[in-house]
Write a protein that holds these residues in place. Structure first.
Motif, PDB file in Angstrom:
ATOM      1  N   ILE A 139      37.522  15.261  55.132  1.00 11.63           N
ATOM      2  CA  ILE A 139      36.754  15.920  56.190  1.00 11.63           C
ATOM      3  C   ILE A 139      36.111  17.197  55.680  1.00 11.63           C
ATOM      4  CG2 ILE A 139      36.951  16.984  58.453  1.00 11.63           C
ATOM      5  CD1 ILE A 139      38.158  14.510  59.240  1.00 11.63           C
ATOM      6  N   ASP A 140      36.796  17.913  54.803  1.00 12.19           N
ATOM      7  CA  ASP A 140      36.267  19.150  54.233  1.00 12.19           C
ATOM      8  C   ASP A 140      34.935  18.875  53.533  1.00 12.19           C
ATOM      9  OD1 ASP A 140      36.043  21.760  53.330  1.00 12.19           O
ATOM     10  OD2 ASP A 140      37.594  21.584  51.811  1.00 12.19           O
ATOM     11  N   LYS A 141      34.872  17.802  52.774  1.00 10.53           N
ATOM     12  CA  LYS A 141      33.658  17.436  52.052  1.00 10.53           C
ATOM     13  C   LYS A 141      32.524  17.120  53.030  1.00 10.53           C
ATOM     14  CE  LYS A 141      33.948  15.123  48.209  1.00 10.53           C
ATOM     15  NZ  LYS A 141      34.046  14.112  47.150  1.00 10.53           N
ATOM     16  N   ILE A 142      32.826  16.354  54.048  1.00 10.55           N
ATOM     17  CA  ILE A 142      31.809  15.978  55.043  1.00 10.55           C
ATOM     18  C   ILE A 142      31.289  17.212  55.781  1.00 10.55           C
ATOM     19  CG2 ILE A 142      31.443  14.721  57.214  1.00 10.55           C
ATOM     20  CD1 ILE A 142      33.483  12.643  56.100  1.00 10.55           C
ATOM     21  N   LEU A 143      32.198  18.101  56.189  1.00  3.53           N
ATOM     22  CA  LEU A 143      31.780  19.316  56.893  1.00  3.53           C
ATOM     23  C   LEU A 143      30.912  20.209  56.026  1.00  3.53           C
ATOM     24  CD1 LEU A 143      35.044  20.236  58.820  1.00  3.53           C
ATOM     25  CD2 LEU A 143      32.924  19.315  59.758  1.00  3.53           C
ATOM     26  N   ARG A 144      31.236  20.313  54.740  1.00  2.00           N
ATOM     27  CA  ARG A 144      30.436  21.127  53.826  1.00  2.00           C
ATOM     28  C   ARG A 144      29.022  20.559  53.679  1.00  2.00           C
ATOM     29  NH1 ARG A 144      33.217  24.403  49.807  1.00  2.00           N
ATOM     30  NH2 ARG A 144      35.389  24.598  50.408  1.00  2.00           N
ATOM     31  N   ILE A 145      28.921  19.247  53.534  1.00  2.00           N
ATOM     32  CA  ILE A 145      27.611  18.618  53.372  1.00  2.00           C
ATOM     33  C   ILE A 145      26.770  18.791  54.627  1.00  2.00           C
ATOM     34  CG2 ILE A 145      26.446  16.394  53.072  1.00  2.00           C
ATOM     35  CD1 ILE A 145      28.801  15.621  51.194  1.00  2.00           C
ATOM     36  N   VAL A 146      27.366  18.547  55.780  1.00  2.00           N
ATOM     37  CA  VAL A 146      26.632  18.680  57.044  1.00  2.00           C
ATOM     38  C   VAL A 146      26.210  20.127  57.288  1.00  2.00           C
ATOM     39  CG1 VAL A 146      26.853  18.478  59.557  1.00  2.00           C
ATOM     40  CG2 VAL A 146      27.664  16.637  58.091  1.00  2.00           C
ATOM     41  N   GLY A 179      11.069  27.241  58.745  1.00  2.00           N
ATOM     42  CA  GLY A 179      10.336  28.482  58.915  1.00  2.00           C
ATOM     43  C   GLY A 179      10.879  29.403  59.984  1.00  2.00           C
ATOM     44  N   ASN A 180      11.696  28.890  60.892  1.00  2.00           N
ATOM     45  CA  ASN A 180      12.249  29.716  61.964  1.00  2.00           C
ATOM     46  C   ASN A 180      13.520  30.439  61.527  1.00  2.00           C
ATOM     47  OD1 ASN A 180      10.477  27.875  63.018  1.00  2.00           O
ATOM     48  ND2 ASN A 180      11.601  27.538  64.879  1.00  2.00           N
ATOM     49  N   GLY A 181      14.196  29.892  60.535  1.00  2.00           N
ATOM     50  CA  GLY A 181      15.489  30.429  60.132  1.00  2.00           C
ATOM     51  C   GLY A 181      15.361  31.638  59.229  1.00  2.00           C
ATOM     52  N   PRO A 182      16.412  32.432  59.194  1.00  2.00           N
ATOM     53  CA  PRO A 182      16.417  33.613  58.319  1.00  2.00           C
ATOM     54  C   PRO A 182      16.571  33.205  56.856  1.00  2.00           C
ATOM     55  CG  PRO A 182      18.528  33.364  59.388  1.00  2.00           C
ATOM     56  CD  PRO A 182      17.635  32.310  59.983  1.00  2.00           C
ATOM     57  N   ALA A 183      16.217  34.107  55.982  1.00  2.00           N
ATOM     58  CA  ALA A 183      16.294  33.826  54.546  1.00  2.00           C
ATOM     59  C   ALA A 183      17.738  33.566  54.102  1.00  2.00           C
ATOM     60  CB  ALA A 183      15.703  34.987  53.761  1.00  2.00           C
ATOM     61  N   TRP A 184      18.712  34.197  54.756  1.00  2.00           N
ATOM     62  CA  TRP A 184      20.105  33.999  54.349  1.00  2.00           C
ATOM     63  C   TRP A 184      20.579  32.566  54.583  1.00  2.00           C
ATOM     64  CZ3 TRP A 184      23.338  32.204  58.012  1.00  2.00           C
ATOM     65  CH2 TRP A 184      23.060  32.493  59.337  1.00  2.00           C
ATOM     66  N   ALA A 185      19.845  31.782  55.369  1.00  2.00           N
ATOM     67  CA  ALA A 185      20.251  30.399  55.643  1.00  2.00           C
ATOM     68  C   ALA A 185      20.180  29.526  54.389  1.00  2.00           C
ATOM     69  CB  ALA A 185      19.411  29.809  56.768  1.00  2.00           C
ATOM     70  N   TRP A 186      19.468  29.992  53.359  1.00  2.00           N
ATOM     71  CA  TRP A 186      19.427  29.244  52.105  1.00  2.00           C
ATOM     72  C   TRP A 186      20.785  29.221  51.412  1.00  2.00           C
ATOM     73  CZ3 TRP A 186      15.889  25.845  51.149  1.00  2.00           C
ATOM     74  CH2 TRP A 186      14.629  25.986  51.701  1.00  2.00           C
ATOM     75  N   ILE A 187      21.722  30.009  51.891  1.00  2.00           N
ATOM     76  CA  ILE A 187      23.079  29.975  51.349  1.00  2.00           C
ATOM     77  C   ILE A 187      23.706  28.593  51.566  1.00  2.00           C
ATOM     78  CG2 ILE A 187      24.326  30.771  53.398  1.00  2.00           C
ATOM     79  CD1 ILE A 187      24.983  32.002  49.854  1.00  2.00           C
ATOM     80  N   GLY A 188      23.088  27.783  52.399  1.00  2.00           N
ATOM     81  CA  GLY A 188      23.547  26.412  52.639  1.00  2.00           C
ATOM     82  C   GLY A 188      23.568  25.562  51.382  1.00  2.00           C
ATOM     83  N   GLY A 244      25.818  22.509  55.036  1.00  2.00           N
ATOM     84  CA  GLY A 244      24.824  22.867  54.039  1.00  2.00           C
ATOM     85  C   GLY A 244      23.444  22.330  54.383  1.00  2.00           C
ATOM     86  N   LEU A 245      23.384  21.064  54.753  1.00  2.00           N
ATOM     87  CA  LEU A 245      22.098  20.473  55.135  1.00  2.00           C
ATOM     88  C   LEU A 245      21.523  21.148  56.376  1.00  2.00           C
ATOM     89  CD1 LEU A 245      22.761  16.678  54.526  1.00  2.00           C
ATOM     90  CD2 LEU A 245      21.247  18.179  53.217  1.00  2.00           C
ATOM     91  N   GLY A 246      22.390  21.471  57.324  1.00  2.00           N
ATOM     92  CA  GLY A 246      21.929  22.148  58.536  1.00  2.00           C
ATOM     93  C   GLY A 246      21.340  23.517  58.242  1.00  2.00           C
ATOM     94  N   LEU A 247      22.005  24.301  57.416  1.00  2.00           N
ATOM     95  CA  LEU A 247      21.496  25.629  57.064  1.00  2.00           C
ATOM     96  C   LEU A 247      20.185  25.541  56.278  1.00  2.00           C
ATOM     97  CD1 LEU A 247      24.791  27.467  56.128  1.00  2.00           C
ATOM     98  CD2 LEU A 247      23.231  28.074  57.988  1.00  2.00           C
ATOM     99  N   ILE A 248      20.119  24.612  55.337  1.00  2.00           N
ATOM    100  CA  ILE A 248      18.898  24.454  54.547  1.00  2.00           C
ATOM    101  C   ILE A 248      17.740  24.017  55.439  1.00  2.00           C
ATOM    102  CG2 ILE A 248      17.804  23.082  52.729  1.00  2.00           C
ATOM    103  CD1 ILE A 248      20.594  23.065  51.350  1.00  2.00           C
ATOM    104  N   ALA A 249      18.000  23.091  56.347  1.00  2.00           N
ATOM    105  CA  ALA A 249      16.949  22.636  57.267  1.00  2.00           C
ATOM    106  C   ALA A 249      16.481  23.781  58.155  1.00  2.00           C
ATOM    107  CB  ALA A 249      17.468  21.482  58.116  1.00  2.00           C
ATOM    108  N   TRP A 250      17.421  24.588  58.626  1.00  2.00           N
ATOM    109  CA  TRP A 250      17.081  25.732  59.468  1.00  2.00           C
ATOM    110  C   TRP A 250      16.170  26.705  58.721  1.00  2.00           C
ATOM    111  CZ3 TRP A 250      20.854  30.205  60.862  1.00  2.00           C
ATOM    112  CH2 TRP A 250      20.316  30.976  61.894  1.00  2.00           C
TER     113      TRP A 250
END
Length: 64
Positions: A8-15, A27-36, A17-23
């Motif tokens: 589950i840890d692996k699945i949560l990390r992937i989801v 263009g609406n998300g803050p620059a820190w969201a690339w930490i995904g 990460g993808l969510g933060l990168i998509a955000w």
């Protein structure tokens, strides 16, 4: 490095990460969201340097 991220840890990390990168990418998300990129990479590779330093392991035990 040995795998220390599993299940589950692996699945949560992937989801997460993808969510933060998509955000960040839309263009609406803050620059820190690339930490995904970090949780995505650790989820895909199955190893987390922070877990190694702290002695955590979420991989299931291997049976002999």
């Amino acid at each position: 490095m040995k795998n220390n991220v599993g299940g589950i840890d692996k699945i949560l990390r992937i989801v997460a990460g993808l969510g933060l990168i998509a955000w960040a990418a839309v263009g609406n998300g803050p620059a820190w969201a690339w930490i995904g990129v970090m949780p995505l990479a650790t989820g895909l590779l199955g190893t987390c340097p922070a877990y190694s330093l702290l002695g955590f392991n979420t991989c299931p035990l291997k049976k002999d």
